[in-house]
Scaffold this motif. Structure first.
Motif, PDB file in Angstrom:
ATOM      1  N   GLY A  35     -11.818   6.316   4.231  1.00 52.90           N
ATOM      2  CA  GLY A  35     -10.598   6.947   3.775  1.00 52.90           C
ATOM      3  C   GLY A  35     -10.329   6.769   2.304  1.00 52.90           C
ATOM      4  O   GLY A  35     -11.134   6.189   1.571  1.00 52.90           O
ATOM      5  N   TRP A  36      -9.191   7.270   1.892  1.00 53.85           N
ATOM      6  CA  TRP A  36      -8.750   7.201   0.508  1.00 53.85           C
ATOM      7  C   TRP A  36      -7.422   6.471   0.407  1.00 53.85           C
ATOM      8  O   TRP A  36      -6.520   6.695   1.233  1.00 53.85           O
ATOM      9  N   PHE A  37      -7.339   5.639  -0.616  1.00 53.18           N
ATOM     10  CA  PHE A  37      -6.122   4.901  -0.931  1.00 53.18           C
ATOM     11  C   PHE A  37      -5.725   5.220  -2.370  1.00 53.18           C
ATOM     12  O   PHE A  37      -6.566   5.625  -3.171  1.00 53.18           O
ATOM     13  N   ARG A  38      -4.475   5.012  -2.670  1.00 51.88           N
ATOM     14  CA  ARG A  38      -3.985   5.253  -4.024  1.00 51.88           C
ATOM     15  C   ARG A  38      -3.088   4.091  -4.446  1.00 51.88           C
ATOM     16  O   ARG A  38      -2.263   3.619  -3.665  1.00 51.88           O
ATOM     17  N   GLN A  39      -3.234   3.711  -5.715  1.00 52.93           N
ATOM     18  CA  GLN A  39      -2.331   2.725  -6.295  1.00 52.93           C
ATOM     19  C   GLN A  39      -1.696   3.342  -7.528  1.00 52.93           C
ATOM     20  O   GLN A  39      -2.360   3.530  -8.552  1.00 52.93           O
ATOM     21  N   GLY A  47      -2.569   3.668   1.735  1.00 50.66           N
ATOM     22  CA  GLY A  47      -3.486   4.629   2.320  1.00 50.66           C
ATOM     23  C   GLY A  47      -2.951   6.048   2.237  1.00 50.66           C
ATOM     24  O   GLY A  47      -1.741   6.272   2.299  1.00 50.66           O
ATOM     25  N   LEU A  48      -3.863   6.998   2.085  1.00 50.95           N
ATOM     26  CA  LEU A  48      -3.500   8.408   2.015  1.00 50.95           C
ATOM     27  C   LEU A  48      -4.027   9.183   3.218  1.00 50.95           C
ATOM     28  O   LEU A  48      -3.304   9.953   3.842  1.00 50.95           O
ATOM     29  N   ALA A  49      -5.294   8.998   3.490  1.00 48.55           N
ATOM     30  CA  ALA A  49      -5.932   9.750   4.569  1.00 48.55           C
ATOM     31  C   ALA A  49      -7.190   9.021   4.989  1.00 48.55           C
ATOM     32  O   ALA A  49      -7.784   8.278   4.200  1.00 48.55           O
ATOM     33  N   LEU A  78     -18.004  11.251   0.878  1.00 46.72           N
ATOM     34  CA  LEU A  78     -16.636  11.472   1.349  1.00 46.72           C
ATOM     35  C   LEU A  78     -15.893  12.221   0.259  1.00 46.72           C
ATOM     36  O   LEU A  78     -16.098  11.943  -0.926  1.00 46.72           O
ATOM     37  N   TYR A  79     -15.037  13.150   0.658  1.00 44.62           N
ATOM     38  CA  TYR A  79     -14.292  13.954  -0.312  1.00 44.62           C
ATOM     39  C   TYR A  79     -12.785  13.859  -0.074  1.00 44.62           C
ATOM     40  O   TYR A  79     -12.342  13.595   1.043  1.00 44.62           O
ATOM     41  N   CYS A  95     -11.843   4.828  -2.648  1.00 44.15           N
ATOM     42  CA  CYS A  95     -12.532   5.131  -1.412  1.00 44.15           C
ATOM     43  C   CYS A  95     -12.730   3.807  -0.675  1.00 44.15           C
ATOM     44  O   CYS A  95     -12.978   2.772  -1.303  1.00 44.15           O
ATOM     45  N   ALA A  96     -12.626   3.827   0.644  1.00 47.99           N
ATOM     46  CA  ALA A  96     -12.785   2.606   1.407  1.00 47.99           C
ATOM     47  C   ALA A  96     -13.393   2.911   2.765  1.00 47.99           C
ATOM     48  O   ALA A  96     -13.307   4.046   3.260  1.00 47.99           O
ATOM     49  N   ALA A  97     -13.966   1.882   3.389  1.00 45.57           N
ATOM     50  CA  ALA A  97     -14.593   2.064   4.695  1.00 45.57           C
ATOM     51  C   ALA A  97     -14.554   0.768   5.481  1.00 45.57           C
ATOM     52  O   ALA A  97     -14.543  -0.331   4.913  1.00 45.57           O
ATOM     53  N   GLY A  98     -14.548   0.915   6.798  1.00 47.59           N
ATOM     54  CA  GLY A  98     -14.548  -0.257   7.643  1.00 47.59           C
ATOM     55  C   GLY A  98     -14.274   0.117   9.082  1.00 47.59           C
ATOM     56  O   GLY A  98     -14.462   1.268   9.477  1.00 47.59           O
ATOM     57  N   SER A  99     -13.810  -0.847   9.844  1.00 45.14           N
ATOM     58  CA  SER A  99     -13.438  -0.565  11.217  1.00 45.14           C
ATOM     59  C   SER A  99     -12.143   0.245  11.228  1.00 45.14           C
ATOM     60  O   SER A  99     -11.406   0.269  10.235  1.00 45.14           O
ATOM     61  N   LEU A 100     -11.850   0.864  12.345  1.00 43.26           N
ATOM     62  CA  LEU A 100     -10.620   1.636  12.447  1.00 43.26           C
ATOM     63  C   LEU A 100      -9.405   0.725  12.274  1.00 43.26           C
ATOM     64  O   LEU A 100      -8.437   1.081  11.582  1.00 43.26           O
ATOM     65  N   ALA A 101      -9.455  -0.443  12.878  1.00 38.82           N
ATOM     66  CA  ALA A 101      -8.338  -1.378  12.744  1.00 38.82           C
ATOM     67  C   ALA A 101      -8.122  -1.766  11.280  1.00 38.82           C
ATOM     68  O   ALA A 101      -6.984  -1.876  10.809  1.00 38.82           O
ATOM     69  N   GLU A 102      -9.202  -1.979  10.565  1.00 39.49           N
ATOM     70  CA  GLU A 102      -9.076  -2.333   9.149  1.00 39.49           C
ATOM     71  C   GLU A 102      -8.456  -1.187   8.349  1.00 39.49           C
ATOM     72  O   GLU A 102      -7.604  -1.407   7.481  1.00 39.49           O
ATOM     73  N   MET A 103      -8.875   0.023   8.657  1.00 40.53           N
ATOM     74  CA  MET A 103      -8.326   1.168   7.931  1.00 40.53           C
ATOM     75  C   MET A 103      -6.846   1.353   8.247  1.00 40.53           C
ATOM     76  O   MET A 103      -6.046   1.648   7.361  1.00 40.53           O
TER      77      MET A 103
END
Length: 121
Positions: A35-39, A47-49, A78-79, A95-103
């Motif tokens: 997913g994508w995060f923004r700061q 998190g955004l999406a 990923l886009y 951009c980030a990745a991991g388990s669903l729980a982490e996301m």
């Protein structure tokens, strides 16, 4: 070694569009979601999406009306397509990745270095 490398950020006028990309390398077999995060300035990273391994997408709030997350598995990329940008969209995008729980909890194991987006009015 896992790497996520973002690109596509930049400066744009309000109502403009940008497409962010995140090229992934390394062992991604255990990733359930990306997913994508923004700061934003003075704000916490949020998190955004996200898109799961089964292709299901989730967006925060009403972002789906302006942002679209997608992935190209053949290109390991990923886009995030962003349209109708507003100044409040400015910030560092990760951009980030991991388990669903982490996301879901905003604590993914793997992060990119970020790409800056600046939207001017």
């Amino acid at each position: 070694q896992v790497q996520l490398v973002e690109s596509g950020g930049g400066s744009v006028q309000a109502e403009g569009s940008l497409r962010l990309s995140c090229v992934v390398s390394g062992n991604t077999a255990n990733w359930e979601s990306m997913g994508w995060f923004r700061q934003g300035p003075g704000k916490k990273r949020a998190g955004l999406a996200r898109i799961n391994s089964d292709g299901m997408t989730t967006y925060v709030g009403s972002l789906q009306s302006r942002f679209t997350i997608s992935k190209d598995s053949a290109k390991n990329t990923l886009y995030l397509q962003m349209t109708s940008l507003i100044p409040a969209d400015s910030g560092m995008y990760y951009c980030a990745a991991g388990s669903l729980a982490e996301m879901v909890t905003g604590t993914p194991e793997y992060w990119g270095q970020g790409t800056q987006v600046t939207v001017s009015s």
